[in-house]
Design an enzyme around this catalytic site. Structure first.
Site, PDB file in Angstrom:
ATOM      1  N   LYS A   1       0.882  -1.180   0.000  1.00  0.00           N
ATOM      2  CA  LYS A   1       0.000   0.000   0.000  1.00  0.00           C
ATOM      3  C   LYS A   1       0.910   1.218   0.000  1.00  0.00           C
ATOM      4  CE  LYS A   1      -1.998   3.016   1.958  1.00  0.00           C
ATOM      5  NZ  LYS A   1      -1.770   4.429   1.589  1.00  0.00           N
TER       6      LYS A   1
ATOM      7  N   GLU B   1       8.824   1.060  11.444  1.00  0.00           N
ATOM      8  CA  GLU B   1       9.927   2.021  11.275  1.00  0.00           C
ATOM      9  C   GLU B   1       9.289   3.394  11.361  1.00  0.00           C
ATOM     10  OE1 GLU B   1      12.928   1.191  11.074  1.00  0.00           O
ATOM     11  OE2 GLU B   1      13.126  -0.721  10.031  1.00  0.00           O
TER      12      GLU B   1
ATOM     13  N   CYS C   1      13.364  10.358   7.707  1.00  0.00           N
ATOM     14  CA  CYS C   1      13.109   9.945   9.088  1.00  0.00           C
ATOM     15  C   CYS C   1      14.353  10.077   9.953  1.00  0.00           C
ATOM     16  CB  CYS C   1      12.574   8.526   9.120  1.00  0.00           C
ATOM     17  SG  CYS C   1      13.590   7.413   8.183  1.00  0.00           S
TER      18      CYS C   1
HETATM   19  P1  NAD Z   1       1.793   8.322   7.827  1.00  0.00           P
HETATM   20  O1  NAD Z   1       2.002   7.448   8.998  1.00  0.00           O
HETATM   21  O2  NAD Z   1       0.681   9.289   7.852  1.00  0.00           O
HETATM   22  O3  NAD Z   1       1.557   7.452   6.503  1.00  0.00           O
HETATM   23  C1  NAD Z   1       2.378   6.354   6.183  1.00  0.00           C
HETATM   24  C2  NAD Z   1       1.545   5.325   5.457  1.00  0.00           C
HETATM   25  O4  NAD Z   1       0.531   4.860   6.338  1.00  0.00           O
HETATM   26  C3  NAD Z   1       0.822   5.855   4.210  1.00  0.00           C
HETATM   27  O5  NAD Z   1       0.839   4.857   3.225  1.00  0.00           O
HETATM   28  C4  NAD Z   1      -0.583   6.081   4.712  1.00  0.00           C
HETATM   29  O6  NAD Z   1      -1.556   6.003   3.709  1.00  0.00           O
HETATM   30  C5  NAD Z   1      -0.729   4.930   5.690  1.00  0.00           C
HETATM   31  N1  NAD Z   1      -1.772   5.131   6.698  1.00  0.00           N
HETATM   32  C6  NAD Z   1      -2.245   6.306   7.203  1.00  0.00           C
HETATM   33  N2  NAD Z   1      -3.230   6.074   8.083  1.00  0.00           N
HETATM   34  C7  NAD Z   1      -3.396   4.726   8.149  1.00  0.00           C
HETATM   35  C8  NAD Z   1      -4.259   3.867   8.876  1.00  0.00           C
HETATM   36  N3  NAD Z   1      -5.167   4.352   9.728  1.00  0.00           N
HETATM   37  N4  NAD Z   1      -4.133   2.539   8.699  1.00  0.00           N
HETATM   38  C9  NAD Z   1      -3.219   2.032   7.865  1.00  0.00           C
HETATM   39  N5  NAD Z   1      -2.387   2.790   7.117  1.00  0.00           N
HETATM   40  C10 NAD Z   1      -2.462   4.128   7.263  1.00  0.00           C
HETATM   41  O7  NAD Z   1       3.194   8.995   7.622  1.00  0.00           O
HETATM   42  P2  NAD Z   1       3.629   9.960   6.450  1.00  0.00           P
HETATM   43  O8  NAD Z   1       3.115  11.305   6.753  1.00  0.00           O
HETATM   44  O9  NAD Z   1       3.267   9.377   5.136  1.00  0.00           O
HETATM   45  O10 NAD Z   1       5.221   9.883   6.567  1.00  0.00           O
HETATM   46  C11 NAD Z   1       5.904  10.668   7.460  1.00  0.00           C
HETATM   47  C12 NAD Z   1       6.261   9.894   8.703  1.00  0.00           C
HETATM   48  O11 NAD Z   1       6.930   8.683   8.387  1.00  0.00           O
HETATM   49  C13 NAD Z   1       7.228  10.659   9.556  1.00  0.00           C
HETATM   50  O12 NAD Z   1       6.843  10.570  10.903  1.00  0.00           O
HETATM   51  C14 NAD Z   1       8.553   9.956   9.336  1.00  0.00           C
HETATM   52  O13 NAD Z   1       9.501  10.081  10.316  1.00  0.00           O
HETATM   53  C15 NAD Z   1       8.134   8.576   9.122  1.00  0.00           C
HETATM   54  N6  NAD Z   1       9.134   7.856   8.332  1.00  0.00           N
HETATM   55  C16 NAD Z   1       9.899   6.915   8.969  1.00  0.00           C
HETATM   56  C17 NAD Z   1      10.878   6.216   8.282  1.00  0.00           C
HETATM   57  C18 NAD Z   1      11.702   5.167   8.966  1.00  0.00           C
HETATM   58  O14 NAD Z   1      12.314   4.360   8.313  1.00  0.00           O
HETATM   59  N7  NAD Z   1      11.771   5.114  10.268  1.00  0.00           N
HETATM   60  C19 NAD Z   1      11.076   6.458   6.923  1.00  0.00           C
HETATM   61  C20 NAD Z   1      10.287   7.413   6.300  1.00  0.00           C
HETATM   62  C21 NAD Z   1       9.309   8.098   7.026  1.00  0.00           C
END
Ligand code: NAD
Length: 495
Positions: A189, A265, A300
């Site tokens: 997804k 992550e 991140c």
């Molecule tokens: P997000 O958590 O909003 O979204 C990430 C994914 O989760 C997207 O595909 C989104 O559609 C999905 N999602 C959202 N709500 C959901 C739900 N209720 N159920 C299932 N899936 C759902 O995060 P974002 O805004 O897309 O990304 C930014 C965040 O990701 C930041 O906090 C960043 O630090 C983190 N990040 C972490 C890493 C790592 O490796 N640790 C890498 C990249 C980004």
């Protein structure tokens, strides 16, 4: 060849993917709904993409389960599995330029970064796990004269991968490559902000000969497609990269459904520490700047807390600002651009709000602080530096996920270690010193999954990647990630 005009021509010639990949075919969503996919380059709509929901997820899970149970991938000879994954990598290499252009348009990232970083990094990840898949050994137990016991790694079954938008292809590949190498079926997804390269590689995997249903791609919103996947009773694991808030929801969904495994992550507020005896101030200043401004801060592991020791603080700060001044936001498709757009208007507004908060809390704005390239219609924010930030300030505590650096000065090494650990996160940390004893002690005392000494982000696919504390659990990259997608079965034969 490598000019803005060239990449605009490539962009103009591409047929952008918009359909889900389910059961070996590209398909519209069951509801027929689509969503508008916007490019942050200029705020315009790139294309319409299938808006998958629970019905599409059901279809993808059914096809993934059938593929897993009937075994065209799981039971394939490891030699042939490897050939399919190598072919998949070769096709990605064939299409590397168009994948890079798509990634640049979808995320707003500089084309040069996509060409040199995201795409080759993703291909390298795929090859790494393809090479590893015939080196998975089990264990033989001590046994007895009347019993022979061994343990084998078995694929989990159906793995759901939910990924964010900052490195869409790379984050996806960090999950699907080891999961496939272990013999699982996968449902990916992608983030709604950046679904295109995921859809594209779904098609390439089929072209490479991956059997139908083994890799499915369901674009859509988190609260619809993502939630349905995470709540599904026939999904064995969710591998997630994204925010802590969604990570917590995924654990709830697991408890509310089938106790599927969850690996997370999550974000970070990574400290980058410059001690007085830093071996190379200019290099450290360059890496401190790029450690937070790369990908417009949407990383991140961004080194968003810079901790500088008092003896060198003024000189270091001047060097840092000089480097940061040379980072100017530009058109993502222009090869000379080193800093592009933020992924969405929403993400840009979040960064601007944090900048306002930092000003109100007394941070000394030393650089940037505003939206830029407004006439383009895109979502650009200047590299922004706040000096004399205290550890209690909001920008020293919360993840901005934008080009905003908080600089804090400290007196003694122990102060730096204490401040570094004063966070709910624990993803990455960096430190610069000539003192091997201090380097080693700080590396051990800082609670983070990744620690870089005298070089920011100095590791690769061979080393585990993931967090301590609320930065999550489970590791991407390295062989540890491979075993994350397996269960260990003990078999005993009575002789
Ligand atoms: P997000 O958590 O909003 O979204 C990430 C994914 O989760 C997207 O595909 C989104 O559609 C999905 N999602 C959202 N709500 C959901 C739900 N209720 N159920 C299932 N899936 C759902 O995060 P974002 O805004 O897309 O990304 C930014 C965040 O990701 C930041 O906090 C960043 O630090 C983190 N990040 C972490 C890493 C790592 O490796 N640790 C890498 C990249 C980004």
């Amino acid at each position: 060849m490598t000019s803005l005009a060239h990449f605009e021509a490539v962009a103009g010639s591409l047929k952008l993917p918009g359909e889900a990949v389910i059961g070996g075919k590209t398909v519209a969503s069951v509801s027929g709904k689509t969503f508008a996919n916007v490019t942050p380059r200029n705020g315009r709509i790139l294309n319409q993409v299938a808006q998958c929901d629970a019905a599409d997820v059901d279809a993808a899970v059914a096809s993934a389960r059938t593929a897993f149970e009937t075994g065209p991938w799981r039971q394939l000879h490891y030699r042939d599995k490897k050939l399919v994954l190598f072919k998949f990598a070769e096709l990605m290499e064939r299409d590397a330029e168009s994948l890079a252009v798509v990634e640049s348009l979808d995320v707003g990232k500089p084309i040069t970064n996509a060409l040199k970083g995201d795409i080759p990094g993703s291909i390298n990840t795929l090859r790494y796990y393809a090479e590893a898949l015939d080196k998975i050994y089990g264990e033989v137990g001590p046994g007895t004269p009347s019993r022979f016991s061994f343990a084998v790694h078995e694929p989990l079954g159906v793995v759901g991968a939910i990924v964010p938008w900052n490195f869409p292809l790379l984050m996806a590949m960090w999950k699907i490559a080891p999961a496939l190498a272990m013999g699982n079926s996968v449902i990916l997804k992608p983030a709604e902000q950046s679904p295109l390269t995921a859809l594209k590689i779904g098609e390439l995997a089929l072209e490479a000969g991956l059997p139908a249903g083994v890799l499915n791609i369901v674009p859509g919103f988190g609260a619809e497609a993502g939630k349905a996947l995470a709540l599904h009773n026939d999904v064995d694991m969710i591998a997630f990269t994204g925010s802590g808030a969604v990570g917590k929801l995924l654990m709830q969904y697991s408890g509310q459904s089938n106790l599927k495994r969850v690996s997370l992550e999550l974000g970070g507020k990574s400290p980058h520490i410059i001690f007085d005896d830093c071996p190379d101030l200019e290099r450290a200043a360059t890496e401190a700047a790029w450690g937070v401004f790369y990908n417009s801060g949407q990383v991140c592991t961004a080194g968003s807390r810079l901790l500088v020791q008092a003896g060198i603080a003024d000189e270091f700060f001047d060097r840092l600002i000089a480097v940061a001044r040379r980072i100017v936001a530009g058109d993502p498709l222009e090869p000379a651009t080193t800093s592009g757009a933020m992924v969405s208007e929403e993400q840009m507004q979040t960064a601007l709000r944090y900048i306002e908060t930092a000003k109100q809390e007394g941070g000394a704005l030393a650089l940037g602080g505003s939206r830029t390239r407004v006439d383009s219609g895109g979502f650009y924010v200047e590299p922004t530096v706040f000096d004399r930030v205290t550890p209690e300030n909001t920008i020293a505590r919360e993840e901005v996920f934008g080009p905003v650096l908080a600089v804090t000065r400290f007196k003694e090494p122990n102060d730096a270690i204490r401040i570094a650990n004063d966070t709910s996160y624990g993803l990455a940390a960096g430190l610069w010193t000539k003192d091997i004893t201090l380097a080693h002690r700080a590396a051990r005392e800082i609670r983070a999954g990744l620690v870089w000494i005298n070089g920011w982000d100095s590791c690769d696919i061979t080393m585990p990647f993931g967090g301590f504390k609320q930065s999550g659990f489970g590791r991407d990259r390295s062989l540890h990630a491979l075993y994350k997608y397996a269960d260990l079965k003990s078999v005993s034969i009575t002789l």
